[in-house]
Design a protein around this motif. Sequence first.
Motif, PDB file in Angstrom:
ATOM      1  N   GLN A   1      59.920  42.473  16.401  1.00 52.49           N
ATOM      2  CA  GLN A   1      60.456  42.481  17.754  1.00 52.49           C
ATOM      3  C   GLN A   1      60.287  41.142  18.471  1.00 52.49           C
ATOM      4  O   GLN A   1      60.240  41.084  19.689  1.00 52.49           O
ATOM      5  N   ARG A   2      60.222  40.059  17.708  1.00 54.24           N
ATOM      6  CA  ARG A   2      60.084  38.722  18.293  1.00 54.24           C
ATOM      7  C   ARG A   2      61.191  37.796  17.804  1.00 54.24           C
ATOM      8  O   ARG A   2      61.027  36.578  17.765  1.00 54.24           O
ATOM      9  N   GLU A   3      62.326  38.369  17.456  1.00 54.08           N
ATOM     10  CA  GLU A   3      63.435  37.589  16.924  1.00 54.08           C
ATOM     11  C   GLU A   3      63.927  36.537  17.927  1.00 54.08           C
ATOM     12  O   GLU A   3      64.196  35.398  17.553  1.00 54.08           O
ATOM     13  N   HIS A   4      64.036  36.912  19.197  1.00 53.10           N
ATOM     14  CA  HIS A   4      64.546  35.973  20.210  1.00 53.10           C
ATOM     15  C   HIS A   4      63.564  34.813  20.408  1.00 53.10           C
ATOM     16  O   HIS A   4      63.982  33.661  20.554  1.00 53.10           O
ATOM     17  N   TRP A   5      62.282  35.117  20.436  1.00 58.36           N
ATOM     18  CA  TRP A   5      61.259  34.081  20.589  1.00 58.36           C
ATOM     19  C   TRP A   5      61.301  33.126  19.399  1.00 58.36           C
ATOM     20  O   TRP A   5      61.252  31.914  19.559  1.00 58.36           O
ATOM     21  N   ALA A   6      61.400  33.695  18.195  1.00 65.50           N
ATOM     22  CA  ALA A   6      61.498  32.857  16.999  1.00 65.50           C
ATOM     23  C   ALA A   6      62.751  31.980  17.070  1.00 65.50           C
ATOM     24  O   ALA A   6      62.707  30.792  16.742  1.00 65.50           O
ATOM     25  N   ALA A   7      63.875  32.556  17.521  1.00 67.49           N
ATOM     26  CA  ALA A   7      65.121  31.796  17.623  1.00 67.49           C
ATOM     27  C   ALA A   7      64.970  30.629  18.607  1.00 67.49           C
ATOM     28  O   ALA A   7      65.440  29.517  18.334  1.00 67.49           O
ATOM     29  N   GLU A   8      64.304  30.857  19.740  1.00 61.51           N
ATOM     30  CA  GLU A   8      64.079  29.774  20.705  1.00 61.51           C
ATOM     31  C   GLU A   8      63.269  28.651  20.057  1.00 61.51           C
ATOM     32  O   GLU A   8      63.571  27.471  20.244  1.00 61.51           O
ATOM     33  N   ASN A   9      62.239  29.012  19.309  1.00 62.87           N
ATOM     34  CA  ASN A   9      61.387  28.010  18.683  1.00 62.87           C
ATOM     35  C   ASN A   9      62.108  27.265  17.561  1.00 62.87           C
ATOM     36  O   ASN A   9      61.898  26.062  17.373  1.00 62.87           O
ATOM     37  N   VAL A  10      62.961  27.959  16.846  1.00 58.30           N
ATOM     38  CA  VAL A  10      63.779  27.318  15.804  1.00 58.30           C
ATOM     39  C   VAL A  10      64.720  26.303  16.457  1.00 58.30           C
ATOM     40  O   VAL A  10      64.870  25.174  15.979  1.00 58.30           O
ATOM     41  N   ALA A  11      65.334  26.694  17.585  1.00 54.61           N
ATOM     42  CA  ALA A  11      66.254  25.796  18.291  1.00 54.61           C
ATOM     43  C   ALA A  11      65.515  24.568  18.835  1.00 54.61           C
ATOM     44  O   ALA A  11      66.059  23.460  18.821  1.00 54.61           O
ATOM     45  N   ARG A  12      64.271  24.757  19.300  1.00 53.49           N
ATOM     46  CA  ARG A  12      63.489  23.622  19.818  1.00 53.49           C
ATOM     47  C   ARG A  12      63.255  22.566  18.742  1.00 53.49           C
ATOM     48  O   ARG A  12      63.059  21.403  19.047  1.00 53.49           O
ATOM     49  N   GLN A  13      63.257  22.996  17.497  1.00 61.96           N
ATOM     50  CA  GLN A  13      63.060  22.047  16.395  1.00 61.96           C
ATOM     51  C   GLN A  13      64.367  21.399  15.951  1.00 61.96           C
ATOM     52  O   GLN A  13      64.381  20.644  14.990  1.00 61.96           O
ATOM     53  N   GLY A  14      65.461  21.734  16.638  1.00 57.38           N
ATOM     54  CA  GLY A  14      66.733  21.096  16.331  1.00 57.38           C
ATOM     55  C   GLY A  14      67.593  21.834  15.320  1.00 57.38           C
ATOM     56  O   GLY A  14      68.624  21.325  14.899  1.00 57.38           O
TER      57      GLY A  14
END
Length: 173
Positions: free
Chosen positions: A14-27
């Motif tokens: 249930q943390r898919e959105h948080w993981a997606a934000e962090n993936v995006a922060r890495q470019g």
Amino acid sequence: MTSGFWVVAKTKAQREHWAAENVARQGFEYYLPLTAANRPLRPTKTPPKPQCLFPRYLFVWTSGRWRSLLGTFGVTGLIMQGEKPAILPERAVEQLLARTGPSGLIRLPEAPLRRFKSGDPVRVNEGVFQGYHGIYQEHGESDRVKILLDVLGRKTRVLVGEDHLDLVEAQNG
């Protein structure tokens, strides 16, 4: 998109959105397929939140520098094929994107209408239990349904093909 390939990142529950934000922060570019939530049993004032189509999974586009994904907050790992991440065919993501509506949600096909409802009297018209009468219980896996039959004086739950049943009309008497 630059040249590269899609990989599948596994996320915390249930943390898919948080993981997606962090993936995006890495470019990285990512795709998190969402679908409309099932309607609640009781009406509520707040609309249901969209659900992840693939809970705990996130698609990430990488040009080859995938190892940094392993240290990303919210990502617990990648789907691997040996020592390297398994490559998700671009066509799979394209097909999901093609089903995405204007709201950004994937449109899923409607569930098929059921011929029977729980408690309906039924008769088996084919197979080992042909001629037996029973009570429809629920839809099982694939095209099988659970019915309650009276076999040798005992109520027995059996699975039969839904197309092997007929509805028994209630008799007025």
